[in-house]
Design a protein around this motif. Structure first.
Motif, PDB file in Angstrom:
ATOM      1  N   VAL A  28       7.758   1.016  -0.847  1.00 42.14           N
ATOM      2  CA  VAL A  28       6.390   0.773  -1.571  1.00 42.14           C
ATOM      3  C   VAL A  28       5.245   0.226  -0.733  1.00 42.14           C
ATOM      4  CG1 VAL A  28       5.358  -0.444  -3.593  1.00 42.14           C
ATOM      5  CG2 VAL A  28       7.383   0.577  -3.769  1.00 42.14           C
ATOM      6  N   LEU A  29       4.058   0.966  -0.540  1.00 42.85           N
ATOM      7  CA  LEU A  29       3.151   0.551   0.231  1.00 42.85           C
ATOM      8  C   LEU A  29       1.893   0.525  -0.362  1.00 42.85           C
ATOM      9  CD1 LEU A  29       3.914   2.930   3.049  1.00 42.85           C
ATOM     10  CD2 LEU A  29       4.343   0.576   3.020  1.00 42.85           C
ATOM     11  N   PRO A  30       0.868  -0.271   0.439  1.00 44.74           N
ATOM     12  CA  PRO A  30      -0.343  -0.112  -0.635  1.00 44.74           C
ATOM     13  C   PRO A  30      -1.174   1.364  -0.375  1.00 44.74           C
ATOM     14  CG  PRO A  30      -0.518  -1.773   1.385  1.00 44.74           C
ATOM     15  CD  PRO A  30       0.780  -0.973   1.600  1.00 44.74           C
ATOM     16  N   THR A  31      -1.664   1.632  -1.798  1.00 47.63           N
ATOM     17  CA  THR A  31      -2.258   3.133  -1.939  1.00 47.63           C
ATOM     18  C   THR A  31      -3.607   2.838  -2.309  1.00 47.63           C
ATOM     19  OG1 THR A  31      -1.276   2.791  -4.231  1.00 47.63           O
ATOM     20  CG2 THR A  31      -0.025   4.000  -2.625  1.00 47.63           C
ATOM     21  N   ALA A  32      -4.498   1.916  -2.479  1.00 46.75           N
ATOM     22  CA  ALA A  32      -5.911   1.778  -2.558  1.00 46.75           C
ATOM     23  C   ALA A  32      -6.138   2.496  -3.897  1.00 46.75           C
ATOM     24  CB  ALA A  32      -6.397   2.449  -1.245  1.00 46.75           C
ATOM     25  N   TYR A 125      -3.060  -2.715 -10.272  1.00 52.40           N
ATOM     26  CA  TYR A 125      -3.102  -4.204 -10.468  1.00 52.40           C
ATOM     27  C   TYR A 125      -4.397  -4.569 -10.991  1.00 52.40           C
ATOM     28  CZ  TYR A 125       0.944  -4.300  -7.514  1.00 52.40           C
ATOM     29  OH  TYR A 125       2.455  -3.660  -6.962  1.00 52.40           O
ATOM     30  N   ASP A 126      -5.455  -3.908 -10.662  1.00 55.75           N
ATOM     31  CA  ASP A 126      -6.762  -4.815 -11.055  1.00 55.75           C
ATOM     32  C   ASP A 126      -7.777  -3.496 -11.144  1.00 55.75           C
ATOM     33  OD1 ASP A 126      -8.516  -6.746 -11.237  1.00 55.75           O
ATOM     34  OD2 ASP A 126      -8.468  -7.318  -9.256  1.00 55.75           O
ATOM     35  N   ALA A 127      -8.909  -4.258 -11.491  1.00 49.27           N
ATOM     36  CA  ALA A 127     -10.374  -3.454 -11.282  1.00 49.27           C
ATOM     37  C   ALA A 127     -10.710  -3.389  -9.790  1.00 49.27           C
ATOM     38  CB  ALA A 127     -11.248  -3.906 -12.200  1.00 49.27           C
ATOM     39  N   VAL A 128     -11.644  -2.522  -9.522  1.00 51.29           N
ATOM     40  CA  VAL A 128     -12.132  -2.422  -8.176  1.00 51.29           C
ATOM     41  C   VAL A 128     -13.092  -3.495  -7.919  1.00 51.29           C
ATOM     42  CG1 VAL A 128     -13.267  -1.228  -6.461  1.00 51.29           C
ATOM     43  CG2 VAL A 128     -11.822  -0.076  -8.199  1.00 51.29           C
ATOM     44  N   PRO A 137      -5.633 -10.266  -7.675  1.00 51.74           N
ATOM     45  CA  PRO A 137      -4.482  -9.629  -6.990  1.00 51.74           C
ATOM     46  C   PRO A 137      -4.777  -8.902  -5.735  1.00 51.74           C
ATOM     47  CG  PRO A 137      -4.758  -8.827  -9.120  1.00 51.74           C
ATOM     48  CD  PRO A 137      -6.071  -9.631  -8.996  1.00 51.74           C
ATOM     49  N   PRO A 138      -4.157  -8.946  -4.652  1.00 53.36           N
ATOM     50  CA  PRO A 138      -4.461  -9.085  -3.233  1.00 53.36           C
ATOM     51  C   PRO A 138      -5.076  -7.642  -2.900  1.00 53.36           C
ATOM     52  CG  PRO A 138      -1.892  -9.146  -3.496  1.00 53.36           C
ATOM     53  CD  PRO A 138      -2.779  -9.685  -4.776  1.00 53.36           C
ATOM     54  N   MET A 139      -4.484  -6.583  -3.955  1.00 52.08           N
ATOM     55  CA  MET A 139      -4.712  -5.174  -3.465  1.00 52.08           C
ATOM     56  C   MET A 139      -5.127  -4.442  -4.886  1.00 52.08           C
ATOM     57  SD  MET A 139      -1.210  -3.893  -1.889  1.00 52.08           S
ATOM     58  CE  MET A 139      -1.328  -5.470  -1.014  1.00 52.08           C
ATOM     59  N   LEU A 140      -5.613  -3.304  -4.854  1.00 53.63           N
ATOM     60  CA  LEU A 140      -5.982  -2.672  -5.861  1.00 53.63           C
ATOM     61  C   LEU A 140      -4.667  -1.917  -6.550  1.00 53.63           C
ATOM     62  CD1 LEU A 140      -8.050  -1.318  -7.936  1.00 53.63           C
ATOM     63  CD2 LEU A 140      -8.285   0.386  -6.358  1.00 53.63           C
TER      64      LEU A 140
END
Length: 249
Positions: A28-32, A125-128, A137-140
Motif C-alpha cells: 500500500v502506497l500513496p496514490t494521490a 481519506y479526504d477532500a482535496v 489526513p496526511p494524504m488524499l
C-alpha cells in the motif's frame, strides 16, 4: 545522494486473470488522485438507482476554492450538472469538481464503497486541499496494485465512460502513442481507460488497456525520493510490456 523507490505493480488479463506483470502488488502506497475513483464508483451506483441525479446542478462556490488539477476553476460556468462534474473528474482529475461531488454525496459513503471494493486497504481519506494541516489526513489516498487491477477486471461501465477521455497519458499510457486529447474512438484497436495520481514523490496509473481483442487490467504505483524521469521511463516500459503481452500469439 542515492534515490529510493517503492513499487506496487500488477497487470492481469482482464478476462482470464492471468498475471502479466507483478511486483509487490499488495504494498500500500500513496496514490494521490487515484482514490477519486471510489467517489466516481459511488456516484455511478447512485445514478443506477436514480438517473435523474445526473442532471442536478451543483455550484462550485458550495465548497472552498482549490487549485492545481482541473478546468472548472478556469471556466465562467458557476454551476455544472452532476454528470458534467463527474466527466471533469474522469477527464482532467478536476479537484474542484471532486470536492463539489464529495460535498453532495458525503465522504463516509465513499469510504464504505472503498472498503467493499478494495480488500487490500486502498482508501480515499479526504477532500482535496491546497494545504494540509496536522489536523487533516496526511494524504488524499493510498492504494495497492492488487486492489486496482481487480477493480478494472469488472469496472462500472459508467465509470469507464467518464475515464475514456482522460488526458493524462504521461505514465504507463505514454507507451501507447495516443493523442491525449482525442483517443475515444470505439472502433480503434488500441484503447485505454485510466486514472492517474501525481504528488511530490508519487506517480500512479491504474486502468484498463485493450488491444488485439484482449484487455489488461493494470496498476503501476510508485513512491520515490529521487528524480521523476527514471520513474516515468519505467512506467512507460511497463506500458510497452502490456501491449506486447496482449498482442502476443
Amino acid at each position: 545522494m542515492s534515490s529510493h523507490t517503492d513499487w506496487s505493480i500488477l497487470a492481469v488479463d482482464a478476462d482470464s486473470g492471468e498475471t502479466l506483470i507483478e511486483s509487490t502488488p499488495d504494498l500500500v502506497l500513496p496514490t494521490a488522485s487515484v482514490g477519486k475513483l471510489f467517489l466516481l464508483h459511488h456516484l455511478a451506483e447512485l445514478l443506477d438507482a436514480d438517473p435523474t441525479l445526473g442532471q442536478r446542478m451543483l455550484r462550485r462556490d458550495s465548497v472552498e476554492p482549490v487549485a492545481d488539477s482541473g478546468l472548472w476553476q478556469h471556466l465562467d460556468a458557476a454551476e455544472l450538472s452532476v454528470n458534467d462534474c463527474a466527466r471533469l473528474v474522469g477527464a482532467v482529475s478536476d479537484n474542484l469538481a471532486t470536492n463539489v461531488l464529495l460535498d453532495l454525496v458525503g465522504l463516509a459513503p465513499v469510504q464504505e464503497v472503498a472498503k467493499r471494493l478494495a480488500p487490500g486497504g486502498s482508501m480515499l481519506y479526504d477532500a482535496v486541499r491546497d494545504v494540509r494541516t496536522p489536523e487533516d489526513p496526511p494524504m488524499l489516498s493510498t492504494g495497492c496494485a492488487a486492489d486496482w487491477a481487480a477493480y478494472f477486471r469488472t469496472p462500472h461501465p459508467t465509470v469507464l465512460s467518464w475515464l475514456a477521455p482522460a488526458t493524462d497519458l504521461s505514465m504507463v499510457s505514454s507507451a501507447l502513442g495516443l493523442d491525449p486529447l482525442a483517443h475515444t474512438d470505439p472502433g480503434a484497436d488500441l484503447r485505454v481507460w485510466s486514472k492517474t495520481g501525481t504528488d511530490d514523490g508519487v506517480r500512479a496509473e491504474v486502468g484498463l488497456l485493450q488491444t488485439g481483442g484482449r484487455r489488461a487490467a493494470y496498476a503501476v504505483i510508485c513512491r520515490f525520493d529521487g528524480e521523476v524521469l527514471p520513474v516515468l521511463a519505467r512506467m512507460r516500459d511497463h506500458g510497452t510490456q502490456l501491449i506486447d503481452a496482449l498482442r502476443a500469439d
